[in-house]
Design a protein around this motif. Structure first.
Motif, PDB file in Angstrom:
ATOM      1  N   ALA A 129      37.248 -76.942  30.587  1.00 26.89           N
ATOM      2  CA  ALA A 129      37.830 -77.937  31.494  1.00 26.89           C
ATOM      3  C   ALA A 129      38.129 -77.311  32.854  1.00 26.89           C
ATOM      4  N   PHE A 176      34.869 -78.351  21.654  1.00 27.22           N
ATOM      5  CA  PHE A 176      36.136 -78.492  20.919  1.00 27.22           C
ATOM      6  C   PHE A 176      35.846 -78.895  19.471  1.00 27.22           C
ATOM      7  N   GLY A 227      34.094 -81.204  27.746  1.00 28.43           N
ATOM      8  CA  GLY A 227      34.499 -80.128  26.833  1.00 28.43           C
ATOM      9  C   GLY A 227      34.542 -80.536  25.375  1.00 28.43           C
ATOM     10  N   SER A 269      42.083 -84.649  24.184  1.00 35.52           N
ATOM     11  CA  SER A 269      40.935 -84.541  23.265  1.00 35.52           C
ATOM     12  C   SER A 269      41.342 -84.163  21.853  1.00 35.52           C
ATOM     13  N   LEU A 270      42.452 -83.416  21.733  1.00 34.92           N
ATOM     14  CA  LEU A 270      42.795 -82.790  20.453  1.00 34.92           C
ATOM     15  C   LEU A 270      42.732 -83.742  19.241  1.00 34.92           C
ATOM     16  N   ALA A 279      38.080 -75.219  24.901  1.00 34.66           N
ATOM     17  CA  ALA A 279      38.009 -76.508  25.603  1.00 34.66           C
ATOM     18  C   ALA A 279      38.771 -76.420  26.931  1.00 34.66           C
ATOM     19  N   PHE A 280      39.895 -75.703  26.921  1.00 30.84           N
ATOM     20  CA  PHE A 280      40.691 -75.520  28.139  1.00 30.84           C
ATOM     21  C   PHE A 280      39.875 -74.755  29.193  1.00 30.84           C
ATOM     22  N   ALA A 311      40.944 -75.173  21.133  1.00 34.85           N
ATOM     23  CA  ALA A 311      41.666 -75.706  22.286  1.00 34.85           C
ATOM     24  C   ALA A 311      41.537 -74.753  23.478  1.00 34.85           C
ATOM     25  N   ALA A 363      37.754 -83.775  29.762  1.00 34.01           N
ATOM     26  CA  ALA A 363      37.883 -83.967  28.309  1.00 34.01           C
ATOM     27  C   ALA A 363      36.529 -84.272  27.676  1.00 34.01           C
ATOM     28  N   ALA A 380      43.251 -79.432  33.080  1.00 35.37           N
ATOM     29  CA  ALA A 380      42.713 -78.772  31.879  1.00 35.37           C
ATOM     30  C   ALA A 380      43.680 -78.937  30.699  1.00 35.37           C
ATOM     31  N   THR A 381      44.989 -78.817  30.987  1.00 35.02           N
ATOM     32  CA  THR A 381      45.979 -78.978  29.906  1.00 35.02           C
ATOM     33  C   THR A 381      45.949 -80.406  29.359  1.00 35.02           C
ATOM     34  N   THR A 418      42.763 -81.136  27.389  1.00 30.13           N
ATOM     35  CA  THR A 418      42.775 -80.504  26.062  1.00 30.13           C
ATOM     36  C   THR A 418      43.670 -81.293  25.103  1.00 30.13           C
TER      37      THR A 418
END
Lengths: 207, 223
Positions: free
Chosen positions: B152, B99, B95, B18-19, B148-149, B145, B92, B11-12, B15
């Motif tokens: 995920a 995001f 989500g 994707s950022l 999205a996390f 974020a 990613a 998940a980290t 995120t």
């Protein structure tokens, strides 16, 4: 300042600004009712709206993006960057001169460390003006700078703009829907209606 | 607790991966007047409306070890299909719409005239992004974020198709719960995982809400 503008700009709402003029004056006043295209004209000169042919003192600004035009723009609601102090707002431009002179001229020295949310409406207007002046522009655009002021404050604000014009020897384009505000400062006036020029006025040599 | 560790790392990474893309796409959708933005918006929304299994299948086709993209990435030491990176890519992509939506909302709250003013003062569009847009939108981006996390963490369908269920590598919390429910006595063993999932998601969502509320208050006060 010798300013030439040839603009035909269509807005998504169907409004079309269609003007062409040349003026040779220190302070150009633009008058007209709301929605006549005054702000669109300023946007065209500043480069927000592309597609207008703009020449200033013999130099074409047309191909230049907004950040290379060196044109100061003060919006009617005196927008400030909300996350920056007064000092950082005034010093924002990469061309910013020593801000102390500008701050002193506009009576902002005591406010330099304040955040915009702690300023009154009049103070915000002065900061917006100071920020535009500090960037050493070659032309200053003022969009309805006296809007919403009562008579006493309007007179003070007009005197302030007049002082700034004298102190910085800076050509200006001043937009207002009130003819008397424009007449108080402008050396030449044009009138817009429905996106078209309706009354180019001759320079007043007495000013 | 391997699946908790894998879920957190997937998940980290998803995120963070994707950022930059989410920021770029959200900025394009909010600020561009280009006609293609409607088509881009529809494409961005696809993973939200497609069944996750279909998204996983399409990703598997795209990153197949027999395909050009999959082979190229594998030769660079970045195998996707049936590897940890596959779980990251699946999380990613699924989500991504949320995001983008969250970042677009925070961009919408910033008066675009501030960006134009910045440019009239001599700052380029890129400098304007760093000095004006980003400082005014980062709380909204962090809230996005967090959402999205959380999304995920819950990803299942696309992950199992693209990454498979490989214990110790791609077996995230949802995949482990699914596997345990198929085994005798598994229901007792998943209680801890269910509680951890709920706690992680609640923390992420509450954090996002708090950030969003603080951010809106800040903008209201300041403008």
């Amino acid at each position: 300042m010798k300013l030439s503008v040839a603009a035909k700009i269509a807005r998504p709402n169907g409004f079309v600004l269609d003007v062409a003029f040349t003026c040779d004056t220190d302070v150009l006043g633009v008058v007209g009712p709301s929605g006549c295209g005054k702000s669109t004209l300023l946007d065209a000169i500043a480069g927000v709206e592309r597609g207008a042919v703009i020449t200033l003192d013999g130099t074409s600004l047309t191909p230049l993006p907004m950040h290379q035009r060196r044109i100061g723009y003060v919006t009617q609601d005196a927008l400030l960057f909300p996350h920056l102090s007064v000092r950082a707002n005034i010093a924002y431009s990469p061309f910013a001169r020593t801000i102390d002179d500008v701050a002193q001229t506009l009576g902002l020295t005591a406010l330099l460390d304040r955040m915009p949310r702690h300023l009154s409406g009049g103070e915000r207007r002065r900061v917006a003006l100071a920020r535009a002046l500090a960037a050493s522009p070659q032309l200053l655009l003022l969009d309805e700078p006296f809007n919403g002021l009562d008579d006493a404050r309007r007179a003070d604000a007009i005197a302030l703009v007049r002082d700034v014009h004298r102190a910085f020897a800076l050509p200006m384009v001043l937009v207002s829907h009130r003819r008397e505000e424009v007449d108080a400062l402008a050396t030449q006036v044009i009138a817009l209606e429905g996106g078209r020029l309706v009354a180019p006025a001759a320079s007043d040599p007495a000013r | 607790m391997d699946s908790v560790r894998i879920s957190l790392s997937v998940a980290t990474a998803a995120t963070l991966l994707s950022l930059p893309f989410a920021v770029a796409v959200a900025w394009y959708l909010e600020r561009s007047r280009h006609a293609a933005r409607h088509a881009v918006q529809s494409i961005v929304w696809l993973p939200l409306v497609l069944p996750p299994v279909v998204t996983g299948y399409l990703l598997l086709k795209a990153f197949s070890p027999r395909g050009t993209v999959g082979q190229t990435l594998a030769s660079l030491g970045l195998p996707v299909a049936f590897h940890w990176l596959g779980a990251v890519v699946a999380a990613a992509v699924v989500g991504f719409p949320l995001f983008v939506m969250m970042i677009a909302l925070s961009l919408k709250a910033v008066d675009p005239r501030l960006e134009r003013l910045s440019q009239s003062l001599g700052r380029s569009p890129w400098q304007t992004f760093w000095r004006i847009t980003l400082p005014l939108t980062w709380p909204g981006m962090l809230a996005g974020a967090a959402i999205a996390f959380a999304r995920a963490l819950g990803e299942f369908g696309a992950t199992i198709i693209l990454a498979g269920r490989i214990p110790g590598e791609t077996e995230t919390i949802p995949l482990r719960i699914h596997a345990e429910l198929d085994a005798p006595g598994g229901e007792q063993r998943i209680i801890g995982l269910v509680i951890v999932s709920i706690i992680l998601c609640v923390i992420a969502v509450v954090w996002a809400r708090l950030l969003d509320a603080w951010y809106r208050r800040r903008l209201e006060l300041d403008t």
